[in-house]
Design an enzyme around this catalytic site. Structure first.
Site, PDB file in Angstrom:
ATOM      1  N   MET A  80      -7.567  10.694   0.387  1.00 52.36           N
ATOM      2  CA  MET A  80      -7.874   9.120  -0.284  1.00 52.36           C
ATOM      3  C   MET A  80      -9.079   9.078  -0.974  1.00 52.36           C
ATOM      4  O   MET A  80      -9.794   9.968  -0.800  1.00 52.36           O
ATOM      5  CB  MET A  80      -6.686   8.404   0.615  1.00 52.36           C
ATOM      6  CG  MET A  80      -5.532   8.316   1.290  1.00 52.36           C
ATOM      7  SD  MET A  80      -5.518   6.648   2.195  1.00 52.36           S
ATOM      8  CE  MET A  80      -5.939   5.045   1.208  1.00 52.36           C
ATOM      9  N   HIS A  81      -9.226   7.910  -1.340  1.00 51.42           N
ATOM     10  CA  HIS A  81     -11.205   7.839  -1.767  1.00 51.42           C
ATOM     11  C   HIS A  81     -11.423   8.621  -2.752  1.00 51.42           C
ATOM     12  O   HIS A  81     -12.970   8.095  -3.055  1.00 51.42           O
ATOM     13  CB  HIS A  81     -11.817   7.484  -0.508  1.00 51.42           C
ATOM     14  CG  HIS A  81     -11.268   7.194   0.870  1.00 51.42           C
ATOM     15  ND1 HIS A  81     -10.001   5.556   0.235  1.00 51.42           N
ATOM     16  CD2 HIS A  81     -10.777   7.161   2.164  1.00 51.42           C
ATOM     17  CE1 HIS A  81     -10.021   4.761   1.567  1.00 51.42           C
ATOM     18  NE2 HIS A  81     -10.290   5.859   2.373  1.00 51.42           N
ATOM     19  N   ASP A 239      -2.514   9.422   2.335  1.00 48.45           N
ATOM     20  CA  ASP A 239      -1.859  10.567   2.969  1.00 48.45           C
ATOM     21  C   ASP A 239      -1.662   9.674   4.062  1.00 48.45           C
ATOM     22  O   ASP A 239      -0.653  10.239   4.829  1.00 48.45           O
ATOM     23  CB  ASP A 239      -3.427  11.635   2.930  1.00 48.45           C
ATOM     24  CG  ASP A 239      -4.759  11.256   3.593  1.00 48.45           C
ATOM     25  OD1 ASP A 239      -4.468   9.523   3.558  1.00 48.45           O
ATOM     26  OD2 ASP A 239      -5.673  12.068   4.092  1.00 48.45           O
TER      27      ASP A 239
END
Length: 500
Positions: A80-81, A239
């Site tokens: 992520m991110h 995830d």
């Protein structure tokens, strides 16, 4: 029929093929590098992701013997991110900045200064952290002006794979929740955050629910991967949300603990509720609901450090099993020895990069078994920190499903049960986020009516460990001591950081 689950991790992509009965018939993993061009920076080349993914899909289809036409849907999961930037010609215009990159502290400070904790709580439900996406965009605007001027599309890592498969610019609610540009409560982009920081809204992808069909495999992608043209691709999830689907953590009362390198305590919510102090992450879940999670930066990595860095310098190399056998002989509470698991700083409940790992209470009577057991207990106490915050939100905790490398130890599972005072379960599914992604693909295809039904049919508890009341009482007395140590040592940690 079969479903493909693709999990784009930090070091590798894992791809599984799940049958309609829920069995994993084949899997493959392909690695790629991480680049560290400056201290605290972490970058990857999105083309490395795509090359690994397309080669992995080809290999998977070939070795499984499954006909591509029998693969009915694809689900995506991933780190992520991260920030992926494309120009108008769909070229990647700068390396992807990853979730673990730490260069954006000034941008985080600016965000907090401009809208405050109250604004973050209202607009996003999350704290401004260096790992999140919005600070990365602001960093690019400040330091890479030419790159920023060329931005046409902003994507998250797994959604770059979606683009390469389908040609569509899309994301889904669970991954978008980690951008700091998303209104988690209302499951849409946050107009307030976008306007406050002048983010190019037209560059953000369309946002879907996790089981929605977001596109179809193009002819070009089919030729490169061996997939069938027109195969559906669903939203998928970040995830952690995908991993929760993969463990069946989709109903209120079920909590999952990922006991991997880091530690994650994850709880599904039927209704949105954020931690007012922003110590927990509040994200959309992949099943149309919400979730909260706490993250500790060092979990099973504490035990790995103890084995590899401390106990393997003698002629007689120690194994995990050998050290755990010694720990089992020590009494619960390790005779008053407490371990603080802050080997890489901490995130929940203390967002503190300077926090240090520590043994407190060592005496001449302690041996290596006590020290090993105190590490297992210290990690469990750190995970309990997140569990207590979840309870403060009035989220029920009836059972905990544990996964990850640390979960293989029955001793560690018993310690968790005793420190949490709740039943700890193991399940039949072990593939994590990639399995969750495949489940979402099966729901998007219509095999199940929703994620909850799919999980109830595919995921079963295989083993349970129950709390031992005598141990629960001991740990309940020791836990307040553990909690008190951070505040007492915080200033010391900062002084040590200055010296080092």
């Amino acid at each position: 029929m079969y479903f493909l689950g693709i999990d784009l991790g930090t070091s590798s992509v894992k791809i599984i093929l799940m049958s309609d009965s829920g069995s994993v018939v084949s899997s493959v993993s392909k690695e790629y590098p991480v680049y560290y061009p400056e201290p605290g920076w972490a970058e990857q080349n999105p083309e490395d992701w795509w090359n690994a993914t397309k080669n992995g899909i080809n290999e998977l289809i070939s070795k499984s013997g499954v006909k591509s036409g029998d693969i009915k849907g694809i689900g995506l999961s991933g780190q992520m991110h991260g920030l992926v930037l494309l120009d108008r010609d769909n070229n990647v215009i700068t390396p992807a900045i990853l979730w673990c990159d730490q260069r954006t502290q000034e941008e985080c400070d600016y965000i907090i200064e401009k809208i405050g904790k109250e604004g973050l709580l209202k607009y996003t439900g999350n704290k401004a952290l260096t790992g999140f996406t919005a600070p990365k965009i602001l960093w690019v605007r400040k330091h890479l002006k030419d790159v920023y001027s060329r931005i046409a599309h902003i994507l998250l890592p797994k959604d770059y794979i979606r683009f390469k498969l389908t040609g569509d610019y899309a994301t889904e609610v669970s991954d978008a929740s980690g951008t700091l540009l998303f209104d988690v409560s209302n499951r849409r982009w946050s107009k307030d955050m976008i306007d406050a920081f002048d983010i190019p809204e037209n560059a953000l992808p369309k946002c879907y629910e996790s089981t929605d069909v977001t596109g179809y495999v193009t002819k070009e992608a089919a030729d490169l991967t061996g997939l069938e043209e027109g195969t559906i691709v669903v939203g998928g999830g970040g995830d952690q949300a995908s991993g929760a689907v993969g463990t069946g953590t989709v109903k209120s009362g079920i909590v999952s603990v990922a006991l991997g390198t880091s530690g994650v305590v994850f709880a599904s919510q039927d209704k949105y509720a954020a931690d007012e102090e922003l110590r927990l992450h509040s994200f959309c879940h992949a099943n149309g609901k919400w979730h909260v999670m706490g993250v500790m930066l060092s979990a099973a990595s504490c035990l790995k450090w103890w084995v590899d860095n401390v106990n393997n310098y003698s002629n007689e190399a120690m194994t995990f099993d050998g050290l755990l056998g010694e720990a089992e002989k020590a009494q619960p509470g390790s005779d008053g020895l407490v371990f603080l698991p802050y080997l890489m700083g901490e995130r929940t409940p203390y967002s503190d990069p300077y926090a240090k790992g520590s043994f407190v209470g060592l005496s001449i009577t302690h041996n290596r078994g006590h020290m090993t057991r105190s590490i297992l207990e210290g990690v469990a106490f750190g995970l309990r920190d997140s569990l207590e915050l979840i309870k403060d939100l009035n989220i029920p905790v009836n059972e905990v499903r544990v996964s990850g490398g640390g979960a293989k130890s029955k001793l560690w599972r018993q310690i968790l049960a005793d420190i949490f005072n709740v039943r700890i379960d193991m399940i039949n599914a072990t593939e994590g986020p990639s399995f969750g992604a495949a489940i979402m693909a099966s729901v998007g295809y219509g095999l199940y009516k929703d994620v909850d039904e799919a999980c109830s049919k595919l995921i079963k508890v295989t083993d349970s460990v129950y709390p031992i009341q005598e141990n629960v009482e001991k740990y309940n007395k020791l836990y307040p001591v553990y909690v008190s140590l951070y505040s007492k040592l915080k200033g010391t940690f900062e002084e040590i950081a200055k010296l080092s």
